[in-house]
Design an enzyme around this catalytic site. Structure first.
Site, PDB file in Angstrom:
ATOM      1  N   GLY A   1       0.716  -1.195  -0.042  1.00 60.85           N
ATOM      2  CA  GLY A   1       0.049  -0.081   0.002  1.00 60.85           C
ATOM      3  C   GLY A   1       0.940   1.275  -0.148  1.00 60.85           C
ATOM      4  O   GLY A   1       0.375   2.286   0.359  1.00 60.85           O
TER       5      GLY A   1
ATOM      6  N   ASN B   1       8.914   2.185  -1.149  1.00 62.47           N
ATOM      7  CA  ASN B   1       8.980   3.878  -1.370  1.00 62.47           C
ATOM      8  C   ASN B   1       8.571   4.528  -0.362  1.00 62.47           C
ATOM      9  O   ASN B   1       7.644   4.260   0.415  1.00 62.47           O
ATOM     10  CB  ASN B   1       8.613   4.502  -2.497  1.00 62.47           C
ATOM     11  CG  ASN B   1       6.808   4.007  -2.490  1.00 62.47           C
ATOM     12  OD1 ASN B   1       6.453   3.155  -2.994  1.00 62.47           O
ATOM     13  ND2 ASN B   1       6.112   5.168  -2.297  1.00 62.47           N
TER      14      ASN B   1
ATOM     15  N   ASP C   1      10.660   6.074  -6.770  1.00 67.77           N
ATOM     16  CA  ASP C   1       9.776   4.543  -6.480  1.00 67.77           C
ATOM     17  C   ASP C   1      10.733   3.346  -6.635  1.00 67.77           C
ATOM     18  O   ASP C   1      10.234   2.382  -7.158  1.00 67.77           O
ATOM     19  CB  ASP C   1       8.615   4.709  -7.350  1.00 67.77           C
ATOM     20  CG  ASP C   1       7.691   3.409  -6.917  1.00 67.77           C
ATOM     21  OD1 ASP C   1       7.596   3.205  -5.648  1.00 67.77           O
ATOM     22  OD2 ASP C   1       7.030   2.698  -7.735  1.00 67.77           O
TER      23      ASP C   1
ATOM     24  N   ASP D   1      11.410   1.177  -4.553  1.00 65.47           N
ATOM     25  CA  ASP D   1      11.150   0.153  -3.679  1.00 65.47           C
ATOM     26  C   ASP D   1      12.378  -0.797  -3.301  1.00 65.47           C
ATOM     27  O   ASP D   1      12.603  -1.302  -4.380  1.00 65.47           O
ATOM     28  CB  ASP D   1       9.756  -0.681  -3.969  1.00 65.47           C
ATOM     29  CG  ASP D   1       8.600   0.306  -4.034  1.00 65.47           C
ATOM     30  OD1 ASP D   1       8.648   1.296  -4.152  1.00 65.47           O
ATOM     31  OD2 ASP D   1       7.392  -0.275  -3.877  1.00 65.47           O
TER      32      ASP D   1
ATOM     33  N   ARG E   1      15.835  -2.528  -6.748  1.00 69.19           N
ATOM     34  CA  ARG E   1      15.134  -1.717  -8.186  1.00 69.19           C
ATOM     35  C   ARG E   1      15.833  -0.889  -8.519  1.00 69.19           C
ATOM     36  O   ARG E   1      15.562  -0.532  -9.755  1.00 69.19           O
ATOM     37  CB  ARG E   1      13.644  -1.496  -7.680  1.00 69.19           C
ATOM     38  CG  ARG E   1      12.559  -1.727  -8.531  1.00 69.19           C
ATOM     39  CD  ARG E   1      11.254  -1.951  -7.746  1.00 69.19           C
ATOM     40  NE  ARG E   1      10.510  -0.661  -7.841  1.00 69.19           N
ATOM     41  CZ  ARG E   1       9.099  -0.732  -7.344  1.00 69.19           C
ATOM     42  NH1 ARG E   1       8.746  -1.829  -6.798  1.00 69.19           N
ATOM     43  NH2 ARG E   1       8.319   0.274  -7.633  1.00 69.19           N
TER      44      ARG E   1
HETATM   45 CA    CA Z   1       6.265   1.858  -4.737  1.00 70.60          CA
END
Ligand code: CA
Length: 580
Positions: free
Chosen positions: A191, A275, A317, A319, A340
């Protein structure tokens, strides 16, 4: 659709079977050394995805043929990112839309299935996927898209307990396989795109009752529960406002959406964190702990023993959820992680000290290396997306081209490590994005990004690249290029083989030392699941899910043309050598 019935359960033909012997932590800790079972996601809690089996090997693989196939049925075909489990001749496999099936592992006969009744209004960011279940005692346990945990009887499929993780209307969901460690059930949350607060939770796997909870956003309180269920404070994670300005930590993201790994020798569980929220980094000056990090937690106490932040003040982003796989390097217990952000990290598994950091993709615009002394990236400041408050209309910050794009040098598809070749096999992708920041404010249950983006290819001929990487030198020993982005997990075996699937529909096998492609089979839809292998009655089996879906077709932007012709289809394929 109202949530009147919490669940629908159907059972077939299970009355005559004998009850299983209970799955114990000792059995789980044996990992893939027990070749007759696959008791955990990662094929062992360390996540190496290595099997000592070698009946199927570089010589015999040319004879490998399907043994059986199973359709997940109905309209719910897409997005099969799961890894099956094997115990006592049964296969337990989760499917998209929060379903789980028990099958006869030898014949594919369906024993039972459970379909979780999902409410309207769930908010999974990245399709209706589930990545797998956990086994403990006589239970099989999995997480659902409406942020619940469901434990079922392995023999009958009956629901034994069900617990809510959090509020799906606030953007919480769950898709990772739970982890069993030191007799506890460990789970994370999804989330991060909705400003949830990431955490790791430990429960009693027999009852679902809470044991401890550890937030992964600095400033939030952790808790422990005693045997009577009384909740007590167990200290704040970090120091409030040390790395977060104002109140942003209250909706700070750092979701633990890919689950974790466990190393019995260190007594720690390792969870990656997503993130920091929102994506617009200018709103949250500071490192924003413990986002985009590896967090090592003492499984007994729920206290953070160390953290290593892959991307401080993440603006892309990136993550940091990818699996931290422990292994032995130069006589030292360490962990490898292909982040990532495009860098492969090796950290000491006991202390978190950074040992190595190498790029595993061709292009990283956001940093031009990782400083091994400080452990921090050498940022390229002009390649950070700009602050919208500095733009003429205060609505759109300076756009930049960033590589990797937010879908990552590697995403959810787990890599494998072979103690035979001492190489990691990393399913990677070469792509970038145009990204810019916009104003945003937190609102419960609404997307909380403050950024827009378009994914773009980098090369003409490929996006995917399966790479064999030496963790001591960073050398890429071999690579296999794939036109569409790779999104399936990897398996390696003592048969000197590496298996992975492609969106084009193939399960492929490569020589682990040379990368030579030795075998392929067309499964009929894109492979985004993770293959397994096990031995039953003297025969080695290999299984993989097929069913295109996940984040790529939802967010693929300009790379969509590489996968526009892929067919839908949700099924499980099992292979073995013919009997002579
Ligand atoms: Ca993310």
């Amino acid at each position: 659709m109202k949530l009147k019935l919490l669940a629908v359960m159907m059972a077939w033909g299970v009355g005559a079977g004998l009850a299983n012997a209970a799955v114990t932590q000792d059995m789980i800790d044996k990992g893939s050394a027990d070749t007759g079972e696959v008791l955990s996601w990662g094929i062992g809690t360390q996540g190496q995805r290595f099997s000592p089996l070698k009946q199927v090997n570089t010589d015999s693989i040319k004879h490998l043929v399907p043994a059986w196939s199973f359709s997940f049925g109905g309209e719910k075909q897409r997005g099969q990112e799961s890894q099956p489990l094997i115990y006592n001749g049964k296969m337990f496999v989760t499917a998209s839309y929060s379903r789980i099936f028990a099958l006869d592992a030898k014949t594919g006969k369906k024993l039972w299935k459970y379909e979780h009744r999902l409410p309207e209004g769930i908010m999974p960011c990245c399709d209706v996927v589930n990545r797998g279940a956990a086994l403990f005692d006589n239970l099989v346990i999995f997480a659902t898209l409406d942020a619940q945990l469901v434990a079922l009887n392995q023999d009958t499929g009956e629901v034994v307990w069900k617990e809510k993780i959090d509020d799906y209307s606030a953007g919480y969901s769950a898709s990772a396989a739970p982890l069993i460690a030191n007799g506890l059930l460990l789970t994370g949350v999804s989330g991060g795109e909705f400003g949830v607060v990431g955490r790791v939770e430990a429960r009693d796997p027999r009852t679902g009752k809470m044991v401890w909870s550890r937030p992964t956003v600095e400033g939030h309180m952790g808790y422990v529960w005693d045997k009577d269920g009384n909740k007590k404070e167990a200290g704040i994670s970090g120091t409030t406002n040390k790395t977060w300005p104002g109140d942003l930590w209250k909706s700070g993201g750092a979701s633990t959406w890919l689950g974790g790994t466990y190393d019995k020798t260190t007594g720690m569980v390792y969870f990656g964190t997503g993130n920091p929220a929102p994506w617009n980094s200018h709103l949250r000056k500071g490192d924003n702990l413990f986002s985009s990090s590896t967090v090592a937690i003492d499984v007994k106490t729920g206290q953070i023993k160390w953290h290593y932040q892959n991307t401080p003040n993440d603006a892309w982003d990136f993550d940091g959820v990818n699996e931290f796989i422990t292994f032995d390097m130069d006589g030292r217990r360490v962990g490898g992680k292909a982040d990532r952000n495009g860098y492969f990290y090796v950290n000491d598994a006991k202390t978190g000290a950074l040992i190595n950091a190498f790029p595993f993709v061709k292009k990283t615009t956001w940093a031009n290396g990782i400083d091994l002394k400080t452990g921090r990236p050498n940022f390229v400041p002009e390649n950070r997306p700009g602050d919208p408050t500095q733009s003429a209309d205060a609505q759109k910050g300076k756009a930049v081209f960033a590589a990797p794009g937010f879908l990552g040098g590697k995403n959810q598809m787990p890599m494998a490590y072979s103690p035979d070749t001492k190489l990691f096999y990393v399913p990677s992708n070469e792509w970038g994005m145009e990204i810019w920041n916009e104003p945003v404010a937190y609102k419960k249950g609404a997307a909380y990004l403050g950024a827009s983006f378009t994914i773009k290819p980098i090369a003409d001929d490929h996006i995917g690249a399966l790479r064999a990487m030496d963790p001591t030198t960073g050398k890429i020993v071999w690579e296999y290029k794939n036109k569409a982005p790779l999104w399936g997990g990897v398996l390696t075996t003592a048969g000197n083989l590496v298996f992975t699937g492609t969106p084009e529909g193939y399960l492929k096998a490569f020589d682990a030392k040379t990368g030579k492609e030795l075998w392929k089979f067309q499964t009929g839809s894109g492979v985004v699941g993770s293959p397994i292998t096990w031995e039953q009655d003297g025969e080695q089996y290999i299984a993989v899910m097929s069913g295109w879906g996940g984040a790529v077709p939802m967010w693929g932007g300009e790379v969509a043309k590489t996968f526009k012709d892929i067919s839908q289809g949700g099924s499980l394929w099992v292979f073995k050598l013919p009997k002579h």
